[in-house]
Design an enzyme around this catalytic site. Structure first.
Site, PDB file in Angstrom:
ATOM      1  N   TYR A  13      17.213  29.421   8.201  1.00  0.00           N
ATOM      2  CA  TYR A  13      15.827  30.644   8.633  1.00  0.00           C
ATOM      3  C   TYR A  13      16.059  30.859  10.204  1.00  0.00           C
ATOM      4  O   TYR A  13      15.927  29.583  10.596  1.00  0.00           O
ATOM      5  CB  TYR A  13      15.246  29.286   7.879  1.00  0.00           C
ATOM      6  CG  TYR A  13      14.342  30.072   6.089  1.00  0.00           C
ATOM      7  CD1 TYR A  13      14.741  31.715   6.276  1.00  0.00           C
ATOM      8  CD2 TYR A  13      14.476  29.054   6.103  1.00  0.00           C
ATOM      9  CE1 TYR A  13      14.382  31.979   4.733  1.00  0.00           C
ATOM     10  CE2 TYR A  13      14.156  29.281   4.482  1.00  0.00           C
ATOM     11  CZ  TYR A  13      13.764  30.166   4.090  1.00  0.00           C
ATOM     12  OH  TYR A  13      13.803  31.037   2.810  1.00  0.00           O
ATOM     13  N   MET A  63      12.793  24.741   3.041  1.00  0.00           N
ATOM     14  CA  MET A  63      12.477  23.631   1.490  1.00  0.00           C
ATOM     15  C   MET A  63      13.794  22.742   0.195  1.00  0.00           C
ATOM     16  O   MET A  63      12.428  21.298  -0.035  1.00  0.00           O
ATOM     17  CB  MET A  63      11.831  24.619   0.545  1.00  0.00           C
ATOM     18  CG  MET A  63      10.660  23.760  -0.371  1.00  0.00           C
ATOM     19  SD  MET A  63       9.611  24.977  -1.658  1.00  0.00           S
ATOM     20  CE  MET A  63       8.255  25.591  -0.485  1.00  0.00           C
ATOM     21  N   ARG A  79     -11.519   0.381  14.060  1.00  0.00           N
ATOM     22  CA  ARG A  79     -11.077   1.496  12.640  1.00  0.00           C
ATOM     23  C   ARG A  79     -12.121   0.792  11.541  1.00  0.00           C
ATOM     24  O   ARG A  79     -12.758   1.095  11.239  1.00  0.00           O
ATOM     25  CB  ARG A  79      -9.487   1.467  12.257  1.00  0.00           C
ATOM     26  CG  ARG A  79      -9.407   1.822  11.397  1.00  0.00           C
ATOM     27  CD  ARG A  79      -7.591   2.557  10.973  1.00  0.00           C
ATOM     28  NE  ARG A  79      -7.198   1.011  10.765  1.00  0.00           N
ATOM     29  CZ  ARG A  79      -5.571   0.830  10.132  1.00  0.00           C
ATOM     30  NH1 ARG A  79      -5.173   1.760  10.574  1.00  0.00           N
ATOM     31  NH2 ARG A  79      -5.164  -0.309   9.603  1.00  0.00           N
ATOM     32  N   LYS A 121       0.884  -1.406  -0.059  1.00  0.00           N
ATOM     33  CA  LYS A 121      -0.371   0.108   0.284  1.00  0.00           C
ATOM     34  C   LYS A 121       1.227   1.084  -0.308  1.00  0.00           C
ATOM     35  O   LYS A 121       1.773   0.728  -0.003  1.00  0.00           O
ATOM     36  CB  LYS A 121      -0.811   0.282   1.235  1.00  0.00           C
ATOM     37  CG  LYS A 121       0.077  -0.448   2.708  1.00  0.00           C
ATOM     38  CD  LYS A 121      -0.903  -0.017   3.690  1.00  0.00           C
ATOM     39  CE  LYS A 121      -0.281  -0.321   4.902  1.00  0.00           C
ATOM     40  NZ  LYS A 121      -1.230  -0.384   6.354  1.00  0.00           N
TER      41      LYS A 121
END
Ligand SMILES: *Cc1c(COP(=O)(O)O)cnc(C)c1O
Length: 367
Positions: free
Chosen positions: A256, A304, A131, A35
């Site tokens: 940063y 990023m 679940r 998955k």
């Protein structure tokens, strides 16, 4: 140098991990969990590589099953959420996928459907996860309705899922196993319970089928052990390169928020990787990183596209030097711990910017 972030996928390590799993559960069939793009490792390549060695594959959604079928996977594919409407069921029927059935809405859709062949059903019982799965009081009715349905293959397969199998001190798993055994005692069909942590620590859950996920990929399902300590090998090595190097004075700050301050005159490398690639932004200064195979540390906040790396232990590092973020020589669990995250999530959130390279053998990846 183009964007240099690469996920190297070592398929020999994948097979090593499967052998370790099989050694722990020699009598069980393997429903290999692929998955979520095989936990970010590439579902098609992983499934193709494992196809001869596993009995079936597990995915969460129809879309994931279709991706494997399109790639030519012939082993049974089990969809763990089943279907949500008649249209999905008809596609499942057409492709011959197998389904987990876990609620009455699905049974109703099934009773009103016209199928071309009997559907293989994995009957899911909720023994405490809350679940997916039939509640204990619903089991008899749901089971009878499925048994009466001519378009359902008999016998059913019987399954449940554990909520706490990674915690060996907690007796919840023992309770769930006992509960399952009691509920299914009069039902017919093969059983399926264990995920990776149960395979590694709950022998009573080793029944006809097991459903390994994370252990296949060489990482640990436990909070206090890494994959290596479980004799697993990392399948994914995430690499990048240094794109520039600075000689900085004592007191200079990095990145940063100026969160890291150089304690002395030192070299800091800028590495092309960041949260835009899936490297977790919460990873703290001090987290381990390999540069040219030598262990050093992250410095400053993850941006990023870039991070800073302490080059004091690697004085000869040059622009283009190979950087390993996790994988061979650097357990992913160490980064997860530093970031306060979970190794499963680190794999799953690599972004589309990352390139993948697949290796049949555990060769030197030459980065
Ligand atoms: C994801 C999943 C697994 C595999 O879990 P791991 O901890 O990765 O081994 C097994 N069963 C179900 C129902 C799952 O959703």
């Amino acid at each position: 140098m183009d964007h240099p972030v690469i996920a190297h996928i070592d398929l020999e390590a994948l097979h090593h991990n499967l052998r370790e799993i099989k050694a722990a559960v020699p009598k069980s069939n393997i429903l290999a969990m692929v998955k979520c793009d095989a936990y970010g490792h590439g579902a098609v390549e992983v499934a193709k590589s494992l196809e001869l060695e596993t009995t079936a594959f597990g995915v969460m959604f129809l879309k994931e099953a279709l991706q494997l079928a399109d790639a030519g996977i012939k082993k049974p594919i089990v969809i763990l959420t089943g279907f949500f409407d008649a249209e999905e069921l008809s596609i499942i029927d057409k492709f011959g996928f197998e389904c987990v059935i876990h609620n009455f809405a699905q049974i109703e859709i099934l009773e009103n459907a016209k199928l071309s062949r009997p559907l293989r059903v994995w009957f899911k019982i909720d023994t405490g996860m809350h679940r997916l799965g039939f509640q204990l009081y619903q089991v008899q009715e749901a089971y009878q309705r499925l048994m009466q349905n001519k378009m359902v293959e008999k016998p059913l397969r019987l399954m449940t899922h554990f909520s706490d199998a990674d915690n060996i001190k907690n007796n919840k798993t023992a309770k769930q196993i006992a509960c399952f055994e009691e509920v299914v005692v009069d039902l017919e069909g093969e059983w399926c319970m264990a995920n990776s942590s149960a395979i590694l620590s709950w022998p009573k859950s080793h029944v006809h089928w097991v459903r390994p996920g994370i252990a296949l990929y060489g990482a640990s399902p436990f909070g206090d052990k890494n994959g290596l300590e479980l004799n697993l090998k990392p399948v994914m090595t995430l690499s990048s390169r240094i794109i520039t190097i600075h000689d900085l004075e004592k007191g200079a700050t990095i990145g940063y928020g100026s969160t890291f301050c150089c304690p002395e005159k030192m070299q800091v490398g800028t590495v092309s990787i960041g949260y835009g690639d899936g490297y977790p932004r919460n990873t703290k200064s001090g987290a381990p990183i390999l540069v040219n195979g030598i262990r050093t540390q992250l410095v400053g906040r993850v941006a990023m596209d870039m991070i800073g790396v302490d080059l004091r232990p690697i004085p000869d590092a040059k622009i283009g030097a190979a950087v390993i973020l996790w994988g061979r020589g650097l357990p992913v669990e160490a980064i997860a711990a530093s970031a306060g995250e979970y190794q499963y999530e680190l794999f799953c959130r690599l972004t589309r910017r990352v390139r993948y390279q697949f290796y049949q053998r555990s060769i030197d990846i030459g980065i």
